[in-house]
Design a protein around this motif. Structure first.
Motif, PDB file in Angstrom:
ATOM      1  N   ASN A 291       0.846  -1.196   0.000  1.00  0.00           N
ATOM      2  CA  ASN A 291       0.000   0.000   0.000  1.00  0.00           C
ATOM      3  C   ASN A 291       0.880   1.243   0.000  1.00  0.00           C
ATOM      4  O   ASN A 291       1.293   1.731   1.055  1.00  0.00           O
ATOM      5  CB  ASN A 291      -0.920   0.010   1.221  1.00  0.00           C
ATOM      6  CG  ASN A 291      -1.904   1.179   1.190  1.00  0.00           C
ATOM      7  OD1 ASN A 291      -1.852   2.027   0.312  1.00  0.00           O
ATOM      8  ND2 ASN A 291      -2.802   1.218   2.153  1.00  0.00           N
ATOM      9  N   PRO A 292       1.187   1.779  -1.177  1.00  0.00           N
ATOM     10  CA  PRO A 292       2.043   2.970  -1.246  1.00  0.00           C
ATOM     11  C   PRO A 292       1.357   4.244  -0.762  1.00  0.00           C
ATOM     12  O   PRO A 292       1.997   5.298  -0.723  1.00  0.00           O
ATOM     13  CB  PRO A 292       2.381   3.061  -2.743  1.00  0.00           C
ATOM     14  CG  PRO A 292       1.247   2.395  -3.431  1.00  0.00           C
ATOM     15  CD  PRO A 292       0.805   1.285  -2.517  1.00  0.00           C
ATOM     16  N   ASP A 293       0.074   4.160  -0.386  1.00  0.00           N
ATOM     17  CA  ASP A 293      -0.655   5.324   0.119  1.00  0.00           C
ATOM     18  C   ASP A 293      -0.576   5.479   1.632  1.00  0.00           C
ATOM     19  O   ASP A 293      -1.058   6.473   2.182  1.00  0.00           O
ATOM     20  CB  ASP A 293      -2.138   5.237  -0.280  1.00  0.00           C
ATOM     21  CG  ASP A 293      -2.381   5.720  -1.689  1.00  0.00           C
ATOM     22  OD1 ASP A 293      -1.585   6.566  -2.159  1.00  0.00           O
ATOM     23  OD2 ASP A 293      -3.345   5.268  -2.321  1.00  0.00           O
ATOM     24  N   ILE A 294      -0.014   4.525   2.327  1.00  0.00           N
ATOM     25  CA  ILE A 294      -0.003   4.561   3.783  1.00  0.00           C
ATOM     26  C   ILE A 294       0.735   5.807   4.287  1.00  0.00           C
ATOM     27  O   ILE A 294       1.805   6.154   3.775  1.00  0.00           O
ATOM     28  CB  ILE A 294       0.649   3.279   4.363  1.00  0.00           C
ATOM     29  CG1 ILE A 294       0.516   3.241   5.878  1.00  0.00           C
ATOM     30  CG2 ILE A 294       2.103   3.164   3.930  1.00  0.00           C
ATOM     31  CD1 ILE A 294       0.962   1.932   6.506  1.00  0.00           C
ATOM     32  N   PRO A 295       0.187   6.532   5.259  1.00  0.00           N
ATOM     33  CA  PRO A 295       0.874   7.706   5.817  1.00  0.00           C
ATOM     34  C   PRO A 295       2.199   7.309   6.469  1.00  0.00           C
ATOM     35  O   PRO A 295       2.354   6.180   6.946  1.00  0.00           O
ATOM     36  CB  PRO A 295      -0.122   8.243   6.858  1.00  0.00           C
ATOM     37  CG  PRO A 295      -1.447   7.707   6.426  1.00  0.00           C
ATOM     38  CD  PRO A 295      -1.160   6.358   5.828  1.00  0.00           C
ATOM     39  N   HIS A 296       3.131   8.242   6.493  1.00  0.00           N
ATOM     40  CA  HIS A 296       4.483   7.893   6.945  1.00  0.00           C
ATOM     41  C   HIS A 296       4.514   7.477   8.411  1.00  0.00           C
ATOM     42  O   HIS A 296       5.233   6.535   8.783  1.00  0.00           O
ATOM     43  CB  HIS A 296       5.430   9.072   6.691  1.00  0.00           C
ATOM     44  CG  HIS A 296       5.105  10.322   7.446  1.00  0.00           C
ATOM     45  ND1 HIS A 296       5.736  10.678   8.607  1.00  0.00           N
ATOM     46  CD2 HIS A 296       4.195  11.306   7.201  1.00  0.00           C
ATOM     47  CE1 HIS A 296       5.245  11.824   9.042  1.00  0.00           C
ATOM     48  NE2 HIS A 296       4.314  12.219   8.214  1.00  0.00           N
ATOM     49  N   ARG A 297       3.764   8.140   9.268  1.00  0.00           N
ATOM     50  CA  ARG A 297       3.786   7.753  10.688  1.00  0.00           C
ATOM     51  C   ARG A 297       3.250   6.333  10.881  1.00  0.00           C
ATOM     52  O   ARG A 297       3.797   5.555  11.672  1.00  0.00           O
ATOM     53  CB  ARG A 297       2.965   8.750  11.514  1.00  0.00           C
ATOM     54  CG  ARG A 297       3.602  10.128  11.653  1.00  0.00           C
ATOM     55  CD  ARG A 297       2.829  10.999  12.618  1.00  0.00           C
ATOM     56  NE  ARG A 297       3.435  12.309  12.776  1.00  0.00           N
ATOM     57  CZ  ARG A 297       3.179  13.359  12.001  1.00  0.00           C
ATOM     58  NH1 ARG A 297       2.299  13.252  11.020  1.00  0.00           N
ATOM     59  NH2 ARG A 297       3.783  14.511  12.213  1.00  0.00           N
ATOM     60  N   GLU A 298       2.169   6.015  10.187  1.00  0.00           N
ATOM     61  CA  GLU A 298       1.581   4.685  10.307  1.00  0.00           C
ATOM     62  C   GLU A 298       2.517   3.609   9.761  1.00  0.00           C
ATOM     63  O   GLU A 298       2.569   2.492  10.275  1.00  0.00           O
ATOM     64  CB  GLU A 298       0.239   4.632   9.584  1.00  0.00           C
ATOM     65  CG  GLU A 298      -0.920   5.224  10.352  1.00  0.00           C
ATOM     66  CD  GLU A 298      -0.851   6.740  10.457  1.00  0.00           C
ATOM     67  OE1 GLU A 298      -0.013   7.344   9.753  1.00  0.00           O
ATOM     68  OE2 GLU A 298      -1.633   7.321  11.231  1.00  0.00           O
ATOM     69  N   ALA A 299       3.279   3.947   8.706  1.00  0.00           N
ATOM     70  CA  ALA A 299       4.213   2.971   8.143  1.00  0.00           C
ATOM     71  C   ALA A 299       5.296   2.609   9.155  1.00  0.00           C
ATOM     72  O   ALA A 299       5.625   1.428   9.347  1.00  0.00           O
ATOM     73  CB  ALA A 299       4.840   3.525   6.861  1.00  0.00           C
ATOM     74  N   PHE A 300       5.841   3.612   9.822  1.00  0.00           N
ATOM     75  CA  PHE A 300       6.881   3.352  10.823  1.00  0.00           C
ATOM     76  C   PHE A 300       6.298   2.626  12.035  1.00  0.00           C
ATOM     77  O   PHE A 300       6.920   1.688  12.551  1.00  0.00           O
ATOM     78  CB  PHE A 300       7.523   4.673  11.255  1.00  0.00           C
ATOM     79  CG  PHE A 300       8.579   5.171  10.309  1.00  0.00           C
ATOM     80  CD1 PHE A 300       9.916   4.916  10.550  1.00  0.00           C
ATOM     81  CD2 PHE A 300       8.241   5.867   9.162  1.00  0.00           C
ATOM     82  CE1 PHE A 300      10.896   5.368   9.674  1.00  0.00           C
ATOM     83  CE2 PHE A 300       9.198   6.318   8.277  1.00  0.00           C
ATOM     84  CZ  PHE A 300      10.542   6.060   8.531  1.00  0.00           C
ATOM     85  N   LEU A 301       5.133   3.068  12.481  1.00  0.00           N
ATOM     86  CA  LEU A 301       4.520   2.446  13.645  1.00  0.00           C
ATOM     87  C   LEU A 301       4.173   0.981  13.380  1.00  0.00           C
ATOM     88  O   LEU A 301       4.453   0.106  14.206  1.00  0.00           O
ATOM     89  CB  LEU A 301       3.253   3.214  14.042  1.00  0.00           C
ATOM     90  CG  LEU A 301       2.443   2.633  15.218  1.00  0.00           C
ATOM     91  CD1 LEU A 301       3.297   2.588  16.482  1.00  0.00           C
ATOM     92  CD2 LEU A 301       1.171   3.436  15.435  1.00  0.00           C
ATOM     93  N   LEU A 302       3.596   0.711  12.216  1.00  0.00           N
ATOM     94  CA  LEU A 302       3.215  -0.662  11.887  1.00  0.00           C
ATOM     95  C   LEU A 302       4.435  -1.567  11.788  1.00  0.00           C
ATOM     96  O   LEU A 302       4.425  -2.706  12.267  1.00  0.00           O
ATOM     97  CB  LEU A 302       2.425  -0.685  10.581  1.00  0.00           C
ATOM     98  CG  LEU A 302       1.910  -2.052  10.113  1.00  0.00           C
ATOM     99  CD1 LEU A 302       1.041  -2.686  11.195  1.00  0.00           C
ATOM    100  CD2 LEU A 302       1.132  -1.914   8.809  1.00  0.00           C
TER     101      LEU A 302
END
Length: 526
Positions: A223-234
């Motif tokens: 999912n290239p649309d994921i927000p940057h904070r959520e990507a790091f957190l996940l």
């Protein structure tokens, strides 16, 4: 459900078998872009010792040890004594920093030596070199940000699709650009690089955070649309409790790396790197499943179920993807079974020649800190790369369905081009533009096993990836404009040939190579 190393590695091998040659090609291309594959044209220790020379370049550890001993043995620990000792034991030859260091040790004063070096740099025709290095570094950083990092996400997309579908196109590397989501992906990957750079300044933080952020490229690939904070957190949540297990998983490949020592690095490129990459994809899938079981908040962004469902389809149904855009579906087609027009072959020749020149120049620029216009010619091209690439594409077309045969034939073709070029240049001008004397299995210093293996792999990359990629681009150029470009390039090249035959490009870093070991022995026997 807890994952096991044995199961992940078994699944990684199965995924590798589906598209072994394409995965190898992608790994080699990304390794080339990242600067992981280097061919050194310097004479190694064996050749220098054979000619009676000595290797006097100590390692950093030796320098520090000598420095410590000098302080311990001397009652005078002033900076001047230390700098004098360093100047006697270590004298680098090339680069801007080498000039600063040598001035400091010569002056026996860090302050006055630095001022003297800056005086040379600013007022004695040294500033151009500094600007070249600065521009080169900036261009390299921009390339890594906008191209290399984004391509690594495309590689993860390829690996994820390869698990489920039998046919995966090389064009999946351009997935992020096709989906027009490169800005978000570029920003997240840049943020990841910056964070790792800062964490590397700590003792072990860089190692830990590399595992914490390990899933980010795979998350973006899904999912290239994921927000940057959520990507790091996940990614951190998925790796929570799994970092040590992932480290042990990586450590389990140690035996393969030890075996690679005895294969001249062939095994690493042909098997180990692709194997570890497919296993990493399996790790992501296992951790993704655990994330859903735990009900992590960020799993709502992992919505591409077609990557994991059993399917009878040959390839991923792009038309069903939520980011599918029919206008960009066929933005690029990497099909290696094609017929090339004369215009495309000419443009591809100059493209390969320029890329080869750029590559060799960059090795000297970032390795020695100096700009060196590599090659026999004066223009920004190394025709040996273009000639080898075109010959491989044209002559080996009939073998494209047999990758191993293609590789072996590419070794023969490229080896012949390199040997004949070196022989011809020596017969015409009596100089060497490269010398492999001292390398393992070299022939008269003109070719060597190490170089031939890389040329063979590069030849496969030309046939299966690079040539189709550029051909697709050049086909979109209007015929009239393409003809004009070809004529102009050929005229400039012809002028360069005539001028270089009279005044060949030579000098430091270009032709300052020692004679071949065989010729040295012949001279000693006279």
């Amino acid at each position: 459900m807890m994952w096991s190393r044995k199961k992940l590695k078994k699944q990684g091998k199965q995924a590798l078998r589906k598209n072994w040659w394409r995965i190898i090609g992608i790994s080699l291309m990304l390794a080339f872009i990242a600067g992981g594959m280097r061919i050194s044209y310097r004479i190694d220790d064996a050749a220098v010792r054979l000619t009676g020379g000595e290797i006097g370049i100590p390692t950093n550890a030796q320098i520090l040890n000598d420095w410590y001993l000098s302080i311990e043995r001397s009652s005078d620990t002033e900076s001047g004594q230390i700098l004098a000792f360093l100047g006697e034991h270590y004298t680098p030859k090339k680069g801007v920093l080498a000039g600063v260091y040598n001035h400091m040790t010569k002056e026996r004063s860090a302050f006055f030596g630095f001022l003297n070096a800056m005086n040379d740099f600013l007022f004695k025709d040294k500033i151009a070199e500094g600007f070249v290095i600065l521009i080169g570094v900036i261009l390299l950083i921009l390339f890594l940000i906008f191209v290399s990092n984004v391509l690594s996400v495309g590689q993860c997309r390829f690996l994820l699709e390869n698990r489920t579908y039998r046919q995966v196109k090389m064009g999946r590397l351009a997935f992020v650009w096709r989906a027009r989501r490169w800005k978000n992906v570029m920003f997240i990957m840049l943020k990841k690089s910056v964070f790792l750079f800062l964490w590397d300044m700590t003792i072990i933080g860089g190692i830990i955070k590399r595992y914490s952020y390990r899933m980010i490229p795979f998350i973006l690939a899904e999912n290239p649309d994921i927000p940057h904070r959520e990507a790091f957190l996940l990614s951190r949540q998925m790796m929570n409790g799994n970092k040590m297990r992932a480290f042990i998983l990586d450590l389990s490949f140690l035996g393969w790396h030890i075996l690679n020592i005895f294969t001249m690095d062939i095994l690493r490129h042909a098997f180990i790197t692709p194997y570890t990459e497919t296993t990493s994809a399996e790790l992501y899938v296992a951790l993704r499943e655990e994330a859903f079981e735990k009900g992590l908040d960020g799993v709502r962004f992992l919505d591409d179920e077609r990557l994991y469902e059993e399917s009878d389809l040959e390839e991923y149904p792009v038309e069903s993807h939520r980011l599918y855009n029919p206008q960009v579906k066929k933005w690029i087609r990497i099909e290696y079974e094609r017929t090339y027009s004369l215009r495309s072959l000419i443009l591809i020749f100059f493209t390969f020649s320029f890329v080869g020149w750029l590559w060799e120049v960059s090795l000297h620029l970032f390795g020695d800190g100096v700009f060196v216009n590599r090659g026999f010619f004066h223009g920004p091209w190394l025709p040996i790369y273009g000639t080898g690439g075109i010959l491989v594409v044209v002559l080996l077309k009939r073998f494209v369905h047999k990758p191993l045969v293609t590789f072996l034939m590419a070794v023969v073709v490229c080896g012949a081009v390199e040997y004949l070029s070196a022989w011809l240049l020596w017969e015409i001008k009596g100089m060497y533009w490269w010398n492999y004397t001292g390398y393992f299995l070299n022939l008269h210093g003109r070719i060597c096993a190490e170089g031939l293996i890389v040329f063979g792999l590069g030849g496969c990359a030309f046939i299966y990836i690079a040539a189709p990629f550029f051909d697709e681009i050049y086909r979109r150029i209007p015929q009239k404009i393409a003809r004009i470009i070809c004529v102009v390039l050929l005229l400039l090249f012809a002028v360069d040939i005539v001028y270089s035959l009279i005044h060949p490009n030579s000098g430091a870093g270009i032709t300052d190579y020692h004679v071949h070991a065989g010729e040295v022995l012949s001279l000693l026997c006279l």
